[in-house]
Design an enzyme around this catalytic site. Structure first.
Site, mmCIF file in Angstrom:
data_model
loop_
_atom_site.group_PDB
_atom_site.id
_atom_site.type_symbol
_atom_site.label_atom_id
_atom_site.label_comp_id
_atom_site.label_asym_id
_atom_site.label_seq_id
_atom_site.Cartn_x
_atom_site.Cartn_y
_atom_site.Cartn_z
ATOM 1 N N ASP A 1 -40.098 15.961 -53.389
ATOM 2 C CA ASP A 1 -41.271 16.827 -53.571
ATOM 3 C C ASP A 1 -40.857 18.293 -53.608
ATOM 4 O OD1 ASP A 1 -44.043 18.026 -51.681
ATOM 5 O OD2 ASP A 1 -44.076 17.412 -53.790
ATOM 6 N N GLU B 1 -37.375 25.910 -57.446
ATOM 7 C CA GLU B 1 -38.711 25.611 -57.960
ATOM 8 C C GLU B 1 -39.280 26.792 -58.756
ATOM 9 O OE1 GLU B 1 -41.103 24.575 -54.577
ATOM 10 O OE2 GLU B 1 -39.747 22.985 -53.961
ATOM 11 N N HIS C 1 -43.881 19.788 -55.550
ATOM 12 C CA HIS C 1 -44.154 20.434 -54.254
ATOM 13 C C HIS C 1 -45.650 20.373 -53.949
ATOM 14 C CE1 HIS C 1 -42.687 23.737 -51.272
ATOM 15 N NE2 HIS C 1 -43.615 22.982 -50.733
ATOM 16 N N ARG D 1 -32.010 18.773 -33.492
ATOM 17 C CA ARG D 1 -31.047 19.376 -32.563
ATOM 18 C C ARG D 1 -31.321 18.952 -31.121
ATOM 19 N NH1 ARG D 1 -32.332 25.306 -34.711
ATOM 20 N NH2 ARG D 1 -34.344 24.319 -34.392
ATOM 21 N N GLY E 1 -40.684 17.065 -35.852
ATOM 22 C CA GLY E 1 -41.657 18.049 -35.372
ATOM 23 C C GLY E 1 -43.064 17.571 -35.636
ATOM 24 N N ARG E 2 -43.963 18.507 -35.894
ATOM 25 C CA ARG E 2 -45.367 18.150 -36.112
ATOM 26 C C ARG E 2 -45.512 17.119 -37.212
ATOM 27 N NH1 ARG E 2 -45.618 24.101 -35.100
ATOM 28 N NH2 ARG E 2 -44.543 24.196 -37.104
ATOM 29 N N ILE E 3 -44.909 17.408 -38.371
ATOM 30 C CA ILE E 3 -45.076 16.491 -39.505
ATOM 31 C C ILE E 3 -44.213 15.251 -39.318
ATOM 32 C CG2 ILE E 3 -44.936 16.261 -42.020
ATOM 33 C CD1 ILE E 3 -45.314 19.313 -42.199
ATOM 34 N N ARG F 1 -37.465 21.138 -47.788
ATOM 35 C CA ARG F 1 -37.187 22.205 -48.754
ATOM 36 C C ARG F 1 -36.029 21.729 -49.630
ATOM 37 N NH1 ARG F 1 -41.452 23.864 -47.773
ATOM 38 N NH2 ARG F 1 -42.139 25.959 -47.118
HETATM 39 P P1 NAP Z 1 -41.828 21.816 -36.885
HETATM 40 O O1 NAP Z 1 -42.934 21.230 -36.088
HETATM 41 O O2 NAP Z 1 -41.265 23.150 -36.498
HETATM 42 O O3 NAP Z 1 -40.628 20.729 -36.896
HETATM 43 C C1 NAP Z 1 -39.342 21.061 -37.371
HETATM 44 C C2 NAP Z 1 -38.401 19.921 -36.982
HETATM 45 O O4 NAP Z 1 -37.130 20.180 -37.561
HETATM 46 C C3 NAP Z 1 -38.186 19.807 -35.481
HETATM 47 O O5 NAP Z 1 -38.048 18.458 -35.112
HETATM 48 C C4 NAP Z 1 -36.853 20.503 -35.254
HETATM 49 O O6 NAP Z 1 -36.221 19.940 -34.120
HETATM 50 C C5 NAP Z 1 -36.128 20.136 -36.549
HETATM 51 N N1 NAP Z 1 -35.088 21.105 -36.903
HETATM 52 C C6 NAP Z 1 -35.239 22.440 -37.041
HETATM 53 N N2 NAP Z 1 -34.056 22.997 -37.356
HETATM 54 C C7 NAP Z 1 -33.145 21.989 -37.408
HETATM 55 C C8 NAP Z 1 -31.751 21.911 -37.657
HETATM 56 N N3 NAP Z 1 -31.051 23.024 -37.934
HETATM 57 N N4 NAP Z 1 -31.142 20.705 -37.640
HETATM 58 C C9 NAP Z 1 -31.854 19.591 -37.367
HETATM 59 N N5 NAP Z 1 -33.187 19.582 -37.112
HETATM 60 C C10 NAP Z 1 -33.807 20.779 -37.129
HETATM 61 O O7 NAP Z 1 -42.255 21.966 -38.415
HETATM 62 P P2 NAP Z 1 -43.284 21.053 -39.261
HETATM 63 O O8 NAP Z 1 -44.661 21.593 -39.077
HETATM 64 O O9 NAP Z 1 -43.002 19.614 -38.955
HETATM 65 O O10 NAP Z 1 -42.799 21.395 -40.755
HETATM 66 C C11 NAP Z 1 -41.451 21.096 -41.100
HETATM 67 C C12 NAP Z 1 -41.090 21.618 -42.470
HETATM 68 O O11 NAP Z 1 -41.703 20.812 -43.482
HETATM 69 C C13 NAP Z 1 -41.578 23.019 -42.814
HETATM 70 O O12 NAP Z 1 -40.758 24.027 -42.244
HETATM 71 C C14 NAP Z 1 -41.499 23.012 -44.346
HETATM 72 O O13 NAP Z 1 -40.207 23.403 -44.760
HETATM 73 C C15 NAP Z 1 -41.743 21.560 -44.703
HETATM 74 N N6 NAP Z 1 -43.051 21.349 -45.328
HETATM 75 C C16 NAP Z 1 -43.088 20.920 -46.611
HETATM 76 C C17 NAP Z 1 -44.314 20.717 -47.211
HETATM 77 C C18 NAP Z 1 -44.408 20.220 -48.640
HETATM 78 O O14 NAP Z 1 -45.396 20.546 -49.322
HETATM 79 N N7 NAP Z 1 -43.445 19.430 -49.120
HETATM 80 C C19 NAP Z 1 -45.499 20.997 -46.540
HETATM 81 C C20 NAP Z 1 -45.409 21.447 -45.202
HETATM 82 C C21 NAP Z 1 -44.170 21.614 -44.611
HETATM 83 P P3 NAP Z 1 -35.105 20.758 -33.276
HETATM 84 O O15 NAP Z 1 -35.645 22.137 -33.037
HETATM 85 O O16 NAP Z 1 -34.966 19.936 -32.030
HETATM 86 O O17 NAP Z 1 -33.871 20.746 -34.125
HETATM 87 C C1 8YV Z 2 -47.019 24.736 -49.526
HETATM 88 C C2 8YV Z 2 -45.329 23.999 -47.769
HETATM 89 O O1 8YV Z 2 -46.559 24.272 -50.731
HETATM 90 O O2 8YV Z 2 -46.513 24.622 -45.846
HETATM 91 C C3 8YV Z 2 -45.413 24.538 -46.375
HETATM 92 O O3 8YV Z 2 -44.312 24.851 -45.819
HETATM 93 O O4 8YV Z 2 -44.271 23.795 -48.282
HETATM 94 C C4 8YV Z 2 -46.616 23.714 -48.502
HETATM 95 O O5 8YV Z 2 -47.666 23.519 -47.611
HETATM 96 C C5 8YV Z 2 -46.459 26.094 -49.497
HETATM 97 O O6 8YV Z 2 -46.186 26.534 -48.261
HETATM 98 C C6 8YV Z 2 -47.461 27.049 -50.185
HETATM 99 O O7 8YV Z 2 -47.254 27.075 -51.505
#
Ligand code: NAP
Ligand code: 8YV
Length: 320
Positions: free
Chosen positions: A255, A260, A278, A174, A152-154, A231
């Site tokens: 991370d 947590e 995180h 998917r 996705g975006r990230i 997550r």
């Molecule tokens: P996004 O643009 O919605 O991308 C989500 C990706 O996951 C898409 O490619 C989607 O593709 C895929 N996906 C969703 N459900 C799935 C499934 N059941 N099986 C396989 N692939 C699946 O979201 P994003 O902005 O990239 O952010 C993604 C996630 O990163 C967030 O939801 C969050 O949990 C995590 N995150 C963590 C941090 C941190 O601090 N560590 C920070 C920001 C975000 P399909 O729909 O084609 O499956």
């Molecule tokens: C933040 C994240 O840690 O955006 C998310 O999904 O996991 C991180 O940017 C969290 O959302 C706020 O504490």
């Protein structure tokens, strides 16, 4: 005509001092969740929520006037959006895009730290062990094949960085994305067999729970590196611990964790895992942008302009 009273907005946790809370206080009557009384509950129209502070249906059931949950973070598995959307018609917003590059940067840092053992080498110097001889040779990024779980975006931002390091990219999601040059694997296990780095960057929640399990780790193999910036729920932590102890995989960079801020003690004792609290988006720059988007969503909503970034499960069609 007396001025209308400011909308009552529940704060489920300290989002940010300064920027966000000052703006929120200027526009809304902010109530910390611990101060929520039976008298105030019927007046609450919005929630400003932080990821780790869950917004469950039990809380929403106390808030009959709730209209919007503005989530601080792009991941909203902390919000029972099924309850919010399907059963209560509550709009949920998140903070996409403003954190994408930051999280991708951190992911590359975590990958390199894990492969080249940067924290371990730092400790080696600090403990004076260099005086006794050089640090051991480590694995390399060179020649590796990287698989992204999520594109996705990230995921796309991470893939661009991986390509800049001269490494091939493939992905599991998917749906295949036709505009990308990377091979799509509809089956995660098949992807794991083809790569020696797996980076998880999918949403949390029931659909992705434990998708990285013992079979995926075995397929990744003894030279394999797992990075989880998604997550904690996405990885079966018991299976990962077993794989790290048995050297089924070479190492991991984490991370995020299932419970947590509690991290299983067994992880702390291992020398083939890098542990972060995180911090993917945890910079002044990016957290201010996220906080501002929380404010902007609430302000737009209560000014009648609708939400700016509603999540897909609570689409905004301009309904009255
Ligand atoms: P996004 O643009 O919605 O991308 C989500 C990706 O996951 C898409 O490619 C989607 O593709 C895929 N996906 C969703 N459900 C799935 C499934 N059941 N099986 C396989 N692939 C699946 O979201 P994003 O902005 O990239 O952010 C993604 C996630 O990163 C967030 O939801 C969050 O949990 C995590 N995150 C963590 C941090 C941190 O601090 N560590 C920070 C920001 C975000 P399909 O729909 O084609 O499956
Ligand atoms: C933040 C994240 O840690 O955006 C998310 O999904 O996991 C991180 O940017 C969290 O959302 C706020 O504490």
């Amino acid at each position: 005509m007396p001025d209308a009273l400011p909308p009552v907005v529940l704060l489920t946790g300290p989002i940010l001092e300064g920027v966000v809370e000052r703006q929120l206080r200027e526009r809304f009557r902010l109530v910390p969740v611990e101060a929520l009384s039976d008298e105030l509950a019927p007046q609450v129209r919005g929630i400003a929520a932080k990821h780790k502070d869950g917004v469950a249906e039990a809380l929403m059931a106390r808030l009959p006037a709730l209209e919007i949950v503005a989530n601080f973070g792009v991941g909203y598995d902390n919000v029972d959006f099924a309850a919010a959307a399907a059963r209560r018609g509550v709009v949920v917003t998140n903070t996409p895009d403003v954190l994408t590059e930051e999280v991708a940067d951190l992911t590359l840092g975590l990958l390199i730290a894990t492969v080249r053992e940067i924290p371990q080498a730092d400790r080696f110097v600090r403990e004076g062990r260099w005086l006794e001889g050089g640090y051991r040779l480590t694995a390399s990024l060179r020649g590796r094949r990287v698989g992204l779980i999520g594109m996705g975006r990230i995921g796309r931002a991470i893939a661009g960085r991986i390509e800049a390091f001269g490494l091939p990219v493939a992905y599991h999601a998917r749906h295949a994305q036709g505009d990308l040059p990377y091979r799509h694997y509809p089956d995660l296990l098949a992807l794991a067999r083809e790569v020696d780095v797996l980076i998880a960057i999918v949403p949390g929640g029931p659909a992705t729970r434990h998708m990285v399990n013992a079979d995926v780790l075995a397929a990744l193999g003894p030279e394999g590196i797992l990075v989880n910036v998604a997550r904690g729920s996405v990885v079966d932590e018991a299976a990962l611990l077993a794989a790290l102890k048995a050297r089924t995989i070479l190492g991991a960079g984490l991370d995020v964790f299932a419970d947590e801020p509690r991290v299983p003690a067994d992880f702390l004792a291992l020398d083939n895992v890098v542990l972060l609290p995180h911090v993917g988006s945890a910079t002044h720059h990016t957290r201010a942008a996220m906080g501002q988007l929380v404010v902007d969503n609430l302000v737009a909503w209560f000014e009648g302009r609708g939400p700016l970034t509603p999540v897909p499960e609570t689409p905004w069609s301009g309904r009255g």
